[in-house]
Scaffold this motif. Structure first.
Motif, PDB file in Angstrom:
ATOM      1  N   MET A 188       6.431  -2.597  10.536  1.00  0.00           N
ATOM      2  CA  MET A 188       6.288  -4.018  10.241  1.00  0.00           C
ATOM      3  C   MET A 188       6.859  -4.836  11.390  1.00  0.00           C
ATOM      4  SD  MET A 188       7.647  -6.364   7.062  1.00  0.00           S
ATOM      5  CE  MET A 188       6.652  -5.513   5.855  1.00  0.00           C
ATOM      6  N   GLY A 189       6.034  -5.725  11.898  1.00  0.00           N
ATOM      7  CA  GLY A 189       6.463  -6.632  12.951  1.00  0.00           C
ATOM      8  C   GLY A 189       6.514  -8.047  12.434  1.00  0.00           C
ATOM      9  N   GLY A 190       6.319  -9.001  13.317  1.00  0.00           N
ATOM     10  CA  GLY A 190       6.353 -10.397  12.916  1.00  0.00           C
ATOM     11  C   GLY A 190       5.056 -10.875  12.307  1.00  0.00           C
ATOM     12  N   ALA A 191       3.920 -10.338  12.789  1.00  0.00           N
ATOM     13  CA  ALA A 191       2.615 -10.826  12.349  1.00  0.00           C
ATOM     14  C   ALA A 191       1.894  -9.882  11.399  1.00  0.00           C
ATOM     15  CB  ALA A 191       1.725 -11.084  13.563  1.00  0.00           C
ATOM     16  N   SER A 192       2.111  -8.588  11.537  1.00  0.00           N
ATOM     17  CA  SER A 192       1.337  -7.639  10.733  1.00  0.00           C
ATOM     18  C   SER A 192       2.188  -6.447  10.327  1.00  0.00           C
ATOM     19  CB  SER A 192       0.107  -7.155  11.515  1.00  0.00           C
ATOM     20  OG  SER A 192       0.509  -6.446  12.680  1.00  0.00           O
ATOM     21  N   ALA A 193       1.638  -5.651   9.423  1.00  0.00           N
ATOM     22  CA  ALA A 193       2.286  -4.419   8.970  1.00  0.00           C
ATOM     23  C   ALA A 193       1.238  -3.317   8.963  1.00  0.00           C
ATOM     24  CB  ALA A 193       2.895  -4.603   7.590  1.00  0.00           C
ATOM     25  N   GLN A 194       1.674  -2.086   9.237  1.00  0.00           N
ATOM     26  CA  GLN A 194       0.756  -0.941   9.281  1.00  0.00           C
ATOM     27  C   GLN A 194       1.265   0.187   8.389  1.00  0.00           C
ATOM     28  OE1 GLN A 194       1.809  -2.222  12.544  1.00  0.00           O
ATOM     29  NE2 GLN A 194       0.010  -3.534  12.473  1.00  0.00           N
ATOM     30  N   ILE A 195       0.311   0.968   7.918  1.00  0.00           N
ATOM     31  CA  ILE A 195       0.634   2.184   7.180  1.00  0.00           C
ATOM     32  C   ILE A 195      -0.273   3.289   7.689  1.00  0.00           C
ATOM     33  CG2 ILE A 195      -0.972   1.620   5.295  1.00  0.00           C
ATOM     34  CD1 ILE A 195       0.923   3.099   3.389  1.00  0.00           C
ATOM     35  N   ALA A 196       0.280   4.491   7.846  1.00  0.00           N
ATOM     36  CA  ALA A 196      -0.497   5.654   8.276  1.00  0.00           C
ATOM     37  C   ALA A 196       0.069   6.883   7.576  1.00  0.00           C
ATOM     38  CB  ALA A 196      -0.441   5.819   9.794  1.00  0.00           C
ATOM     39  N   PHE A 197      -0.801   7.682   6.967  1.00  0.00           N
ATOM     40  CA  PHE A 197      -0.355   8.900   6.297  1.00  0.00           C
ATOM     41  C   PHE A 197      -1.546   9.820   6.073  1.00  0.00           C
ATOM     42  CE2 PHE A 197      -1.798   6.135   2.959  1.00  0.00           C
ATOM     43  CZ  PHE A 197      -2.302   6.954   1.956  1.00  0.00           C
ATOM     44  N   ALA A 198      -1.262  11.093   5.888  1.00  0.00           N
ATOM     45  CA  ALA A 198      -2.280  12.074   5.554  1.00  0.00           C
ATOM     46  C   ALA A 198      -2.259  12.264   4.042  1.00  0.00           C
ATOM     47  CB  ALA A 198      -2.006  13.394   6.269  1.00  0.00           C
ATOM     48  N   PRO A 199      -3.302  11.836   3.324  1.00  0.00           N
ATOM     49  CA  PRO A 199      -3.309  11.956   1.861  1.00  0.00           C
ATOM     50  C   PRO A 199      -3.274  13.415   1.420  1.00  0.00           C
ATOM     51  CG  PRO A 199      -5.050  10.469   2.635  1.00  0.00           C
ATOM     52  CD  PRO A 199      -4.521  11.197   3.834  1.00  0.00           C
ATOM     53  N   ASN A 200      -2.979  13.622   0.148  1.00  0.00           N
ATOM     54  CA  ASN A 200      -2.989  14.993  -0.369  1.00  0.00           C
ATOM     55  C   ASN A 200      -4.421  15.524  -0.376  1.00  0.00           C
ATOM     56  OD1 ASN A 200      -4.293  14.013  -2.661  1.00  0.00           O
ATOM     57  ND2 ASN A 200      -2.448  13.991  -3.921  1.00  0.00           N
TER      58      ASN A 200
END
Length: 688
Positions: A188-200
């Motif tokens: 999470m930064g000032g302008a945006s947020a990211q998510i990354a993961f390998a689902p089950n």
């Protein structure tokens, strides 16, 4: 300077953010050399990347401030970064060192035409002033989307935490059920947020079209593939969330003329302008619309919740925030690390003396509540006494209550991370950051969420992920009979015959060449230890493409030799060449019975390409052929121009020369004038 061993490879990544540009230098061992003495464990691992604190440097402001003056970005912004890099990398290795400048949020807001001009100028400046490996500007100098930034961060986090280690070698590695051994990544930064993961496994099959295919290569040349979901939430960074929050407060105030708006996310008694500046004089506050802190953290959390837009229409279920699709997260399988604001907001004030303790929702919420319900005057005094260290200033203290409420909302009501300390996690509880990292070394278990800044003293930065991808692409692939090597990189999770889906982002500097050698989009393979300028001399399957360049070089060399041998020798050589050509021409034409005549057009036009240079000298009135050559460093002349230029070779001058030649031939039988010794003087050619 770094170690200058001949087996060391280097890479440079510039993180061009909105507030400044930070240089990172990375080092790894030449994969070909490293695997000769590597153990089984290391052979099945990604190449080992090294970096140090002194190998970084940051300059301000961001490159986006040069959008209207691109010509200044080199001298005023890039020069000190390149100088630092060139001092740190052995000189002999600079031509073999790839340079990447990857811009994020700030440059995404710059108009496309201005963005392109600025990026072009950056690449031009880098090529003119350094010898870094920079074969493709579009790949090496670019603005990356939030999804790519998130994927690079996922690579970096899993590399540092051992998520890429081979579970067949590390039997105890799996930190979750079903052998799932990678970690999720939150940024999470000032302008945006990211998510990354390998689902089950179940979610990976159900949402296969939503995943990215990531391909790495281990030191033994084997491919390692992962299917990763990654997305970004624009406007969900802490600064943008705060801006939207204040807008809602103003809209909710309703009645016109109201100057003082209560803000439960500010400590009691704090006066603040709508754009976030402290108001020290109450008399000034009465003249303008402003915020006053009420220090009600529970209410702050409640109001911040509405910013998640959980009720927004979800086109492709399931969704988490703002109607954006995200596959279901199984927290028995997916354990997340959080960087940037997730770390700063949970540690700069609330975990200063507990930096080794893992994130615990109940404990964290209690500390935030105690802090935010204090009187602002007492907090201000503690800041001046540096109670929380030098990094915590007045602005940090003013902002932290809203940031904390936003982090809590995003984590638990948005993403769904279990509330440690309140919700039962069965066997999922664990100690703290230090213990977690130690457990990772032992291939143990990890909490559902853990804020991190550094792991084993290495910053968890997405720039590391980009360099891991590059270093992995430089490993020669294992030879498999009848099977072409697949390229390292990432793209859509779509099966293709050649393993390269459309829009595939290569880990190296371009498409995969034959035999697994990384090559560039132009089709020319450049070995890791060669420079992009030297592709003319490379060996391999691309030799036919280099023939025009080789011929051009020989032509240039020949003309240079003619210039150096002197006027008399040059005239003799030209005479011999012309005589030889004419002799062969007469033999060929004579054998076929064809008789040729030289024809002069009376209408004043004859194509210059049909002019034939004979063995005439200056005394007979013919201009000596001149060599004209442009230079790369002369902007006025453009690209090199190499060729013969005949003085007076325009159409009208050509006619005048031909007519004059016939007149001169007709007068050769006349007597030479007694007043002259030698041939009669000629009139000059008409002006051009």
């Amino acid at each position: 300077m770094m170690g200058s061993g001949k087996h060391h490879k280097f890479g440079v990544v510039l993180d061009a953010g909105s507030s400044g540009t930070r240089l990172y230098i990375y080092q790894w061992n030449d994969p070909v050399h490293a695997r000769k003495k590597a153990s089984t464990e290391k052979l099945r691992s990604i190449p080992k990347i090294k970096t140090k604190k002194q190998w970084t440097k940051k300059v301000k402001p961001g490159i986006s401030t040069f959008h209207d003056k691109p010509g200044s970005v080199g001298h005023d912004h890039l020069a000190p970064l390149f100088e630092h890099a060139l001092k740190s990398i052995p000189r002999a290795e600079v031509p073999n060192t790839p340079l990447f400048l990857l811009a994020t949020a700030g440059m995404r807001l710059v108009p496309e035409n201005e963005r392109k001009r600025l990026l072009d100028e950056i690449c031009t400046y880098a090529r003119r002033n350094t010898e870094f490996l920079l074969p493709d500007c579009d790949l090496h100098i670019q603005v990356i989307p939030g999804e790519t930034e998130g994927l690079y961060g996922w690579i970096a986090a899993n590399y540092l935490l051992g998520g890429f280690d081979d579970p067949t070698v590390h039997d105890a590695h799996a930190h979750s059920k079903h052998g799932h051994h990678t970690y999720g990544f939150l940024d999470m930064g000032g302008a945006s947020a990211q998510i990354a993961f390998a689902p089950n496994a179940t979610e990976s099959i159900k949402h296969a079209d939503d995943l990215k295919l990531l391909r790495l290569r281990t030191l033994d040349g084997q491919d390692m593939e992962h299917r990763v979901f990654v997305t970004t939430w624009l406007g969900f960074g802490v600064n943008e969330a705060r801006r939207r929050y204040v807008e809602r407060i103003v809209e909710a105030s309703g009645a016109p003329g109201v100057k003082e708006l209560p803000d439960p996310c500010l400590p009691k008694g704090l006066l603040r302008t709508l754009d976030g500046k402290e108001i020290e004089d109450p008399a000034v506050a009465k003249k303008t619309v402003h915020l006053i802190g009420t220090g009600q953290f529970a209410e702050c959390e409640r109001q911040a919740y509405h910013l998640l837009d959980k009720d927004k229409h979800c086109v492709n279920a399931p969704c988490l925030l703002n109607g954006v699709h995200v596959p279901a997260i199984d927290f028995d399988v997916n354990h997340f690390v959080g960087v940037s604001e997730y770390w700063h907001t949970t540690h700069e004030i609330f975990e200063d003396k507990h930096s080794t303790k893992a994130y615990d929702f109940a404990t964290y919420q209690k500390r935030v509540k105690e802090f935010c319900e204090r009187d602002w005057h007492s907090i201000d005094e503690d800041v001046s006494k540096q109670k929380w260290g030098k990094k915590v200033d007045v602005d940090t203290a003013m902002q932290v209550c809203f940031k904390a409420s936003w982090i809590i909302n995003v984590l638990h009501d948005g993403i769904g991370v279990p509330r440690v300390g309140l919700e039962s996690l069965g066997k999922s509880s664990h100690n703290g950051t230090k213990e977690v990292i130690e457990a990772v070394k032992e291939k143990g278990f990890m909490d559902s969420f853990q804020p991190v800044d550094k792991i084993e003293d290495v910053e968890v930065s997405w720039t590391l992920g980009r360099m891991i991808l590059y270093a992995s692409s430089q490993v020669p692939p294992a030879k498999v009979e009848g099977k072409e090597a697949l390229p390292v990189g990432f793209g859509d999770n779509i099966f293709t015959a050649n393993g390269v889906p459309e829009g595939f982002q290569y880990g190296g500097s371009g498409p995969q060449g034959k035999h697994g050698k990384p090559s560039f989009p132009s089709g020319n393979y450049t070995a890791p230890d060669s420079h992009w300028h030297d592709s003319l001399w490379q060996e391999g399957d691309t030799a036919p493409r280099r023939i025009p360049g080789l011929v051009l070089f020989l032509v240039i060399f020949g003309f240079a030799a003619l210039l150096l041998i002197g006027r008399e020798r040059r005239r003799r050589i030209l005479h011999i060449c012309a005589s030889t050509v004419k002799s062969k021409k007469r033999k060929i034409l004579g054998s076929t019975g064809i008789v040729t005549y030289e024809r002069v057009l009376e209408d004043g036009y004859e194509s210059p390409s049909t002019f034939e240079l004979g063995s005439y000298d200056d005394e007979e009135g013919w201009g000596t052929p001149k060599l004209e050559a442009g230079r790369y460093d002369d902007p006025g002349l453009g690209p090199p121009r190499l060729g013969l230029h005949v003085a007076g070779s325009s159409s009208t001058v050509g006619l005048a020369t031909r007519v004059e030649s016939r007149e001169r031939l007709a007068t050769r039988s006349r007597e030479v004038s007694p007043s002259r010794k030698g041939p009669r003087a000629r009139s000059p050619l008409p002006p051009r």
